[in-house]
Design an enzyme around this catalytic site. Structure first.
Site, PDB file in Angstrom:
ATOM      1  N   HIS A 247       0.815  -1.224   0.000  1.00 15.36           N
ATOM      2  CA  HIS A 247       0.000   0.000   0.000  1.00 15.36           C
ATOM      3  C   HIS A 247       0.845   1.269   0.000  1.00 15.36           C
ATOM      4  O   HIS A 247       0.466   2.267  -0.578  1.00 15.36           O
ATOM      5  CB  HIS A 247      -0.998   0.004   1.169  1.00 15.36           C
ATOM      6  CG  HIS A 247      -0.381   0.173   2.526  1.00 15.36           C
ATOM      7  ND1 HIS A 247       0.108  -0.882   3.253  1.00 15.36           N
ATOM      8  CD2 HIS A 247      -0.176   1.272   3.280  1.00 15.36           C
ATOM      9  CE1 HIS A 247       0.584  -0.431   4.408  1.00 15.36           C
ATOM     10  NE2 HIS A 247       0.438   0.875   4.449  1.00 15.36           N
ATOM     11  N   ASP A 248       1.998   1.234   0.643  1.00 14.87           N
ATOM     12  CA  ASP A 248       2.847   2.435   0.731  1.00 14.87           C
ATOM     13  C   ASP A 248       4.063   2.376  -0.186  1.00 14.87           C
ATOM     14  O   ASP A 248       5.033   3.099   0.023  1.00 14.87           O
ATOM     15  CB  ASP A 248       3.338   2.620   2.177  1.00 14.87           C
ATOM     16  CG  ASP A 248       2.319   3.355   3.041  1.00 14.87           C
ATOM     17  OD1 ASP A 248       1.469   4.071   2.478  1.00 14.87           O
ATOM     18  OD2 ASP A 248       2.389   3.212   4.274  1.00 14.87           O
ATOM     19  N   LYS A 251       6.045   5.297  -1.385  1.00 14.84           N
ATOM     20  CA  LYS A 251       6.967   6.051  -0.528  1.00 14.84           C
ATOM     21  C   LYS A 251       8.423   5.910  -0.978  1.00 14.84           C
ATOM     22  O   LYS A 251       9.273   6.696  -0.545  1.00 14.84           O
ATOM     23  CB  LYS A 251       6.827   5.608   0.938  1.00 14.84           C
ATOM     24  CG  LYS A 251       5.583   6.170   1.631  1.00 14.84           C
ATOM     25  CD  LYS A 251       5.529   5.779   3.102  1.00 14.84           C
ATOM     26  CE  LYS A 251       4.278   6.341   3.782  1.00 14.84           C
ATOM     27  NZ  LYS A 251       4.150   5.855   5.179  1.00 14.84           N
ATOM     28  N   HIS A 276       2.511   9.707  -2.630  1.00 17.24           N
ATOM     29  CA  HIS A 276       2.856   8.278  -2.578  1.00 17.24           C
ATOM     30  C   HIS A 276       1.711   7.393  -3.067  1.00 17.24           C
ATOM     31  O   HIS A 276       1.949   6.269  -3.508  1.00 17.24           O
ATOM     32  CB  HIS A 276       3.341   7.851  -1.178  1.00 17.24           C
ATOM     33  CG  HIS A 276       2.262   7.603  -0.152  1.00 17.24           C
ATOM     34  ND1 HIS A 276       1.632   8.602   0.548  1.00 17.24           N
ATOM     35  CD2 HIS A 276       1.713   6.450   0.311  1.00 17.24           C
ATOM     36  CE1 HIS A 276       0.751   8.071   1.397  1.00 17.24           C
ATOM     37  NE2 HIS A 276       0.779   6.765   1.271  1.00 17.24           N
ATOM     38  N   HIS A 302      -5.952   3.838  -0.383  1.00 15.72           N
ATOM     39  CA  HIS A 302      -5.958   3.598   1.064  1.00 15.72           C
ATOM     40  C   HIS A 302      -6.026   4.881   1.888  1.00 15.72           C
ATOM     41  O   HIS A 302      -6.251   4.824   3.096  1.00 15.72           O
ATOM     42  CB  HIS A 302      -4.762   2.733   1.498  1.00 15.72           C
ATOM     43  CG  HIS A 302      -3.418   3.393   1.455  1.00 15.72           C
ATOM     44  ND1 HIS A 302      -2.717   3.583   0.295  1.00 15.72           N
ATOM     45  CD2 HIS A 302      -2.646   3.914   2.429  1.00 15.72           C
ATOM     46  CE1 HIS A 302      -1.566   4.180   0.562  1.00 15.72           C
ATOM     47  NE2 HIS A 302      -1.496   4.403   1.851  1.00 15.72           N
ATOM     48  N   HIS A 303      -5.840   6.044   1.264  1.00 21.13           N
ATOM     49  CA  HIS A 303      -6.003   7.310   2.001  1.00 21.13           C
ATOM     50  C   HIS A 303      -7.265   8.073   1.604  1.00 21.13           C
ATOM     51  O   HIS A 303      -7.455   9.217   1.996  1.00 21.13           O
ATOM     52  CB  HIS A 303      -4.773   8.211   1.826  1.00 21.13           C
ATOM     53  CG  HIS A 303      -3.586   7.720   2.595  1.00 21.13           C
ATOM     54  ND1 HIS A 303      -3.577   7.651   3.982  1.00 21.13           N
ATOM     55  CD2 HIS A 303      -2.384   7.259   2.187  1.00 21.13           C
ATOM     56  CE1 HIS A 303      -2.399   7.165   4.386  1.00 21.13           C
ATOM     57  NE2 HIS A 303      -1.667   6.913   3.312  1.00 21.13           N
ATOM     58  N   ASP A 331      -4.345   0.264   8.078  1.00 25.60           N
ATOM     59  CA  ASP A 331      -3.175   1.144   8.036  1.00 25.60           C
ATOM     60  C   ASP A 331      -3.191   2.148   9.186  1.00 25.60           C
ATOM     61  O   ASP A 331      -2.193   2.330   9.886  1.00 25.60           O
ATOM     62  CB  ASP A 331      -3.159   1.880   6.689  1.00 25.60           C
ATOM     63  CG  ASP A 331      -1.931   2.758   6.509  1.00 25.60           C
ATOM     64  OD1 ASP A 331      -0.842   2.365   6.983  1.00 25.60           O
ATOM     65  OD2 ASP A 331      -2.063   3.823   5.887  1.00 25.60           O
TER      66      ASP A 331
END
Ligand code: C2E
Ligand code: SIN
Ligand code: SIN
Ligand code: SIN
Ligand code: FE
Ligand code: FE
Length: 396
Positions: A247-248, A251, A276, A302-303, A331
């Site tokens: 998911h990240d 980054k 990201h 996811h954000h 998360d």
């Protein structure tokens, strides 16, 4: 390798199966296939099942490999482990049109004359086999995409040609094949992709923010528990579990000065941080692997927030993919429960309060409910994958 399933058909002329024989064949094979996890062996069982059902001499199962634009079979009667271009031969033709093909005699058939000349007839010349009747039946997965085809060669009954009934039977076998193969391929793909993911994440975890390693494992486990709690089928939940560690992944492209900043981010820095999601999406979106497609959705969404105030797109409610809504909770729970370069871990009560407050605003209420319903398991996972534990292990 010899098994009961590969018995050689001895007598020249056979009869079509009686209904009770047909049922026995179907029950026997479906039970075996359901227990089989290896693609090679499933394909072999499929081929044998098709051959017995329609009383053909040979039967092969071909699968579409869309990455390589090829058709492949790992096992077939008279052939083994071959790959051909996606559009080649009768199988390629049937897959292209989505329609079955019947040929009563390969040597007199007109419509497929060209294909046969370079295919079956050319092979016959080198092998001495005599191809007569042929039948090809494409099959689909649950989404209706053509994923392969059955090819049967030579009918062993007196008629020597395949009938409409044979087409029905092979279609039945094929519809079952589509479902079974999907689940086996998913397993194979999971194993392969898992290695890639672990490797990639390992690299990122080492060179980048220290949190990444265990954070992603916990998020994976929480996502799985939430997905199952929401009634998602186990296979799909496993897919999400495999995908959520990524998911990240975006980054990787965030500068250290922002990612590792000990204090609060400025608005400008947070804008960089937000990218990201788009970066992760663009890294993963072009893969045709199911896990990476799932990961692309998770990285992208996811954000997002249930109330539409998230990023990058400000999606709202069920516009946000369920995968995104699940990973969001996994998360944030993990981020709050852990020390970060920019903050200390929160007490559990404070975290739970936040989830109550944000139910229906940041988070999908149904996923929050699944979170509370499964809290004991979630806390167990937190214990199992504690960051200190790993550091201790690494030191010793
Ligand atoms: P992350 O550390 O994995 O945090 C993921 C999400 O958990 C955050 O997404 C946020 O929704 C939630 N979260 C984390 N800490 C807190 C907190 O103290 N209070 C509240 N209410 N929620 C929290 P968000 O905000 O979109 O941040 C995304 C990523 O940006 C974070 O991932 C982190 O890498 C970075 N980040 C966010 N704020 C800061 C900051 O103040 N300083 C630094 N250095 N990085 C930050
Ligand atoms: C294959 O198509 O070769 C196996 C499944 C995959 O790699 O996606
Ligand atoms: C699994 O099915 O992969 C294990 C379930 C879990 O990790 O919670
Ligand atoms: C899904 O359930 O797979 C996603 C559809 C949704 O956004 O609910
Ligand atoms: Fe994130
Ligand atoms: Fe995260």
């Amino acid at each position: 390798m010899t098994t009961r399933d590969e018995h050689v058909i001895e007598s020249k002329v056979k009869h079509d199966l009686q209904p009770e024989e047909m049922l026995r064949v179907i029950f026997d094979y479906t039970a075996k296939i359901a227990n089989e996890r290896h693609l090679d062996r499933v394909l072999m069982l499929m081929a044998n099942m098709g051959r017995e059902m329609i009383v053909s001499d040979r039967c092969s199962v071909w699968l579409v490999d869309r990455h390589r634009n090829e058709l492949y079979t790992t096992v077939a009667h008279g052939v083994s482990g071959i790959r051909i271009p996606l559009t080649a031969g009768l199988v390629g033709h049937a897959i292209g049109t989505g329609e079955p093909i019947f040929i009563d005699d390969a040597y007199t058939n007109e419509p497929y004359k060209m294909v046969l000349a370079t295919g079956a007839l050319a092979t016959d010349k080198t092998t001495g086999y005599r191809t007569k009747a042929l039948m090809v039946v494409p099959f689909r997965n649950n989404d209706g995409e053509i994923i392969g085809a059955y090819q049967a060669v030579n009918k062993l009954t007196e008629s020597e040609v395949f009938s409409a009934k044979d087409l029905e039977y092979l279609t039945l076998a094929a519809s079952y094949a589509g479902k079974s193969l999907e689940s086996v391929q998913l397993h194979t793909e999971i194993e392969e992709t898992q290695k890639e993911i672990i490797f990639t994440m390992g690299e990122i975890g080492e060179s980048r923010s220290k949190e990444t390693g265990n954070h992603v494992k916990r998020v994976a486990e929480y996502s799985y528990v939430l997905a199952i709690g929401l009634g998602m089928p186990r296979e799909e939940a496993e897919l999400l579990k495999m995908a959520s560690p990524m998911h990240d992944i975006g980054k990787v492209a965030i500068p250290d000065s922002v990612l590792k900043k000990p204090g609060k981010l400025t608005d400008e820095e947070f804008d960089i941080m937000k990218s990201h999601t788009d970066i992760g999406y663009s890294l993963l979106r072009n893969s045709s692997r199911r896990i990476l497609k799932t990961a692309a959705i998770v990285a992208y969404e996811h954000h997002e927030k249930w109330n539409g105030k998230g990023y990058p797109r400000g999606l709202r409610g069920e516009e946000i993919h369920l995968y995104g809504r699940i990973t969001a909770i996994a998360d944030v729970f993990d981020a709050l429960a852990s020390d970060r370069v920019y903050k200390k871990a929160w007490e559990l009560d404070r975290i739970l309060n936040l989830f109550h407050e944000e139910r229906g605003s940041h988070f999908d209420p149904a996923v929050v409910d699944a979170f509370f319903a499964n809290l004991p398991r979630i806390l167990e996972i937190r214990e199992e994958y504690r960051d200190e534990m790993l550091e201790e292990t690494a030191k010793s």
